[in-house]
Motif scaffolding. Structure first.
Motif, mmCIF file in Angstrom:
data_model
loop_
_atom_site.group_PDB
_atom_site.id
_atom_site.type_symbol
_atom_site.label_atom_id
_atom_site.label_comp_id
_atom_site.label_asym_id
_atom_site.label_seq_id
_atom_site.Cartn_x
_atom_site.Cartn_y
_atom_site.Cartn_z
ATOM 1 N N GLY A 1 0.800 -1.219 0.000
ATOM 2 C CA GLY A 1 0.000 0.000 0.000
ATOM 3 C C GLY A 1 0.829 1.261 0.000
ATOM 4 N N GLU A 2 1.927 1.265 0.746
ATOM 5 C CA GLU A 2 2.783 2.457 0.793
ATOM 6 C C GLU A 2 3.479 2.668 -0.551
ATOM 7 O OE1 GLU A 2 2.617 4.717 3.126
ATOM 8 O OE2 GLU A 2 1.182 3.426 4.165
ATOM 9 N N GLY A 3 3.919 1.585 -1.178
ATOM 10 C CA GLY A 3 4.518 1.689 -2.507
ATOM 11 C C GLY A 3 3.517 2.185 -3.529
ATOM 12 N N PHE A 4 2.278 1.697 -3.429
ATOM 13 C CA PHE A 4 1.189 2.140 -4.303
ATOM 14 C C PHE A 4 0.964 3.639 -4.105
ATOM 15 C CE2 PHE A 4 -3.358 2.683 -5.297
ATOM 16 C CZ PHE A 4 -3.499 1.983 -6.489
ATOM 17 N N ARG A 5 0.865 4.070 -2.855
ATOM 18 C CA ARG A 5 0.642 5.486 -2.534
ATOM 19 C C ARG A 5 1.772 6.357 -3.070
ATOM 20 N NH1 ARG A 5 -0.028 10.197 -2.527
ATOM 21 N NH2 ARG A 5 -0.336 11.544 -0.745
ATOM 22 N N ALA A 6 3.004 5.859 -3.033
ATOM 23 C CA ALA A 6 4.167 6.633 -3.491
ATOM 24 C C ALA A 6 4.105 6.928 -4.988
ATOM 25 C CB ALA A 6 5.455 5.887 -3.150
ATOM 26 N N LEU A 7 3.278 6.210 -5.724
ATOM 27 C CA LEU A 7 3.136 6.465 -7.159
ATOM 28 C C LEU A 7 2.231 7.662 -7.448
ATOM 29 C CD1 LEU A 7 2.702 2.785 -8.425
ATOM 30 C CD2 LEU A 7 4.773 4.199 -8.532
ATOM 31 N N PHE A 8 1.530 8.146 -6.412
ATOM 32 C CA PHE A 8 0.586 9.261 -6.557
ATOM 33 C C PHE A 8 1.261 10.600 -6.262
ATOM 34 C CE2 PHE A 8 -2.291 5.790 -6.297
ATOM 35 C CZ PHE A 8 -3.523 6.210 -6.763
ATOM 36 N N THR A 9 0.683 11.667 -6.809
ATOM 37 C CA THR A 9 1.100 13.015 -6.437
ATOM 38 C C THR A 9 0.721 13.230 -4.972
ATOM 39 O OG1 THR A 9 -1.026 13.961 -7.135
ATOM 40 C CG2 THR A 9 0.756 13.942 -8.784
ATOM 41 N N GLU A 10 1.257 14.249 -4.370
ATOM 42 C CA GLU A 10 0.958 14.556 -2.965
ATOM 43 C C GLU A 10 -0.546 14.667 -2.726
ATOM 44 O OE1 GLU A 10 1.769 15.040 0.960
ATOM 45 O OE2 GLU A 10 3.267 14.639 -0.583
ATOM 46 N N ASP A 11 -1.266 15.301 -3.679
ATOM 47 C CA ASP A 11 -2.708 15.505 -3.543
ATOM 48 C C ASP A 11 -3.518 14.523 -4.398
ATOM 49 O OD1 ASP A 11 -1.890 16.590 -5.958
ATOM 50 O OD2 ASP A 11 -3.178 18.352 -5.816
ATOM 51 N N GLY A 12 -2.909 13.390 -4.747
ATOM 52 C CA GLY A 12 -3.567 12.413 -5.606
ATOM 53 C C GLY A 12 -4.807 11.802 -4.974
ATOM 54 N N THR A 13 -5.733 11.372 -5.837
ATOM 55 C CA THR A 13 -6.977 10.777 -5.366
ATOM 56 C C THR A 13 -7.239 9.444 -6.058
ATOM 57 O OG1 THR A 13 -8.319 11.942 -7.014
ATOM 58 C CG2 THR A 13 -8.082 12.995 -4.869
ATOM 59 N N PHE A 14 -7.895 8.563 -5.326
ATOM 60 C CA PHE A 14 -8.362 7.273 -5.817
ATOM 61 C C PHE A 14 -9.872 7.298 -5.628
ATOM 62 C CE2 PHE A 14 -8.342 2.486 -4.340
ATOM 63 C CZ PHE A 14 -9.281 2.171 -5.306
ATOM 64 N N ASN A 15 -10.604 7.225 -6.746
ATOM 65 C CA ASN A 15 -12.058 7.296 -6.717
ATOM 66 C C ASN A 15 -12.679 5.955 -7.097
ATOM 67 O OD1 ASN A 15 -12.265 10.225 -6.241
ATOM 68 N ND2 ASN A 15 -11.300 10.347 -8.242
ATOM 69 N N ASP A 16 -13.414 5.364 -6.169
ATOM 70 C CA ASP A 16 -14.225 4.179 -6.441
ATOM 71 C C ASP A 16 -15.566 4.748 -6.896
ATOM 72 O OD1 ASP A 16 -15.923 1.994 -6.370
ATOM 73 O OD2 ASP A 16 -15.321 1.332 -4.376
ATOM 74 N N VAL A 17 -15.705 4.956 -8.203
ATOM 75 C CA VAL A 17 -16.827 5.712 -8.750
ATOM 76 C C VAL A 17 -18.184 5.065 -8.478
ATOM 77 C CG1 VAL A 17 -17.782 6.732 -10.851
ATOM 78 C CG2 VAL A 17 -15.311 6.793 -10.452
ATOM 79 N N PRO A 18 -18.392 3.762 -8.735
ATOM 80 C CA PRO A 18 -19.729 3.197 -8.521
ATOM 81 C C PRO A 18 -20.212 3.288 -7.075
ATOM 82 C CG PRO A 18 -18.328 1.637 -9.683
ATOM 83 C CD PRO A 18 -17.467 2.775 -9.256
ATOM 84 N N ASN A 19 -19.286 3.293 -6.142
ATOM 85 C CA ASN A 19 -19.652 3.351 -4.723
ATOM 86 C C ASN A 19 -19.523 4.744 -4.127
ATOM 87 O OD1 ASN A 19 -20.247 0.472 -4.332
ATOM 88 N ND2 ASN A 19 -18.112 0.237 -4.940
ATOM 89 N N ALA A 20 -19.235 5.741 -4.983
ATOM 90 C CA ALA A 20 -19.130 7.142 -4.559
ATOM 91 C C ALA A 20 -18.153 7.322 -3.397
ATOM 92 C CB ALA A 20 -20.506 7.714 -4.211
ATOM 93 N N LEU A 21 -16.994 6.635 -3.485
ATOM 94 C CA LEU A 21 -15.967 6.741 -2.451
ATOM 95 C C LEU A 21 -14.720 7.402 -3.030
ATOM 96 C CD1 LEU A 21 -16.243 3.139 -0.962
ATOM 97 C CD2 LEU A 21 -17.130 5.256 0.050
#
Length: 156
Positions: free
Chosen positions: A22-42
């Motif tokens: 998870g930390e390695g996955f997060r490190a691939l994002f920009t500081e303000d990056g977002t992950f949107n689970d669109v069908p579940n509005a998360l």
């Protein structure tokens, strides 16, 4: 230099149940990056991103994403895939947790990844939530929905 497609493929690798970083996955994002689970509005921000991966992996420890097609177009990577795994842990819903069923899931999904300077800015996951829930044995309650609509239209 790493291509946008390589960044996205690495994200999928790190999210596999057999790897789960998870930390390695997060490190691939920009500081303000977002992950949107669109069908579940998360929407998951910053440090919530690894927690989202861990939560899904706790329900499906062998989670795997079968990448069917990957298309990189500039700073956008579009992926058609199937999310697969075995339901061995609790799966949260708005009204409670679905306990482990042992059912296998194979959920059609489309992901859109938006990158900026080699980092993921936005990840939009469009999983077929209705298929997912049906495969867990949680089919929609159409009878209650029809009754609720009748009650609402009678009161209007």
């Amino acid at each position: 230099m790493t291509s946008n497609e390589e960044v996205v493929r690495e994200a999928y690798r790190l999210a596999e149940g057999s790897v789960l970083d998870g930390e390695g996955f997060r490190a691939l994002f920009t500081e303000d990056g977002t992950f949107n689970d669109v069908p579940n509005a998360l929407t998951f921000l910053a440090d919530q991103i690894p927690q989202a991966l861990a939560g899904l992996a706790s329900a499906f420890p062998d989670i795997h994403r079968d990448l069917l097609a990957v298309h990189a177009i500039g700073d956008v990577v579009a992926v058609e895939l199937r999310i697969q795994g075995t339901h061995l842990g609790g799966f949260p819903t708005p009204i409670g947790e679905i306990g482990p069923t042992g059912h296998r899931i194979d959920v059609p999904t489309a992901d859109l990844w938006y990158l900026r300077e080699g980092k993921i800015e936005t990840f939009n996951c469009y999983n077929a939530a209705n298929v997912w829930l049906a495969q867990l044995g949680a089919s929609p309650d159409f009878e209650s929905a029809i009754e609720a609509a009748k009650t609402a239209s009678a009161g209007a």
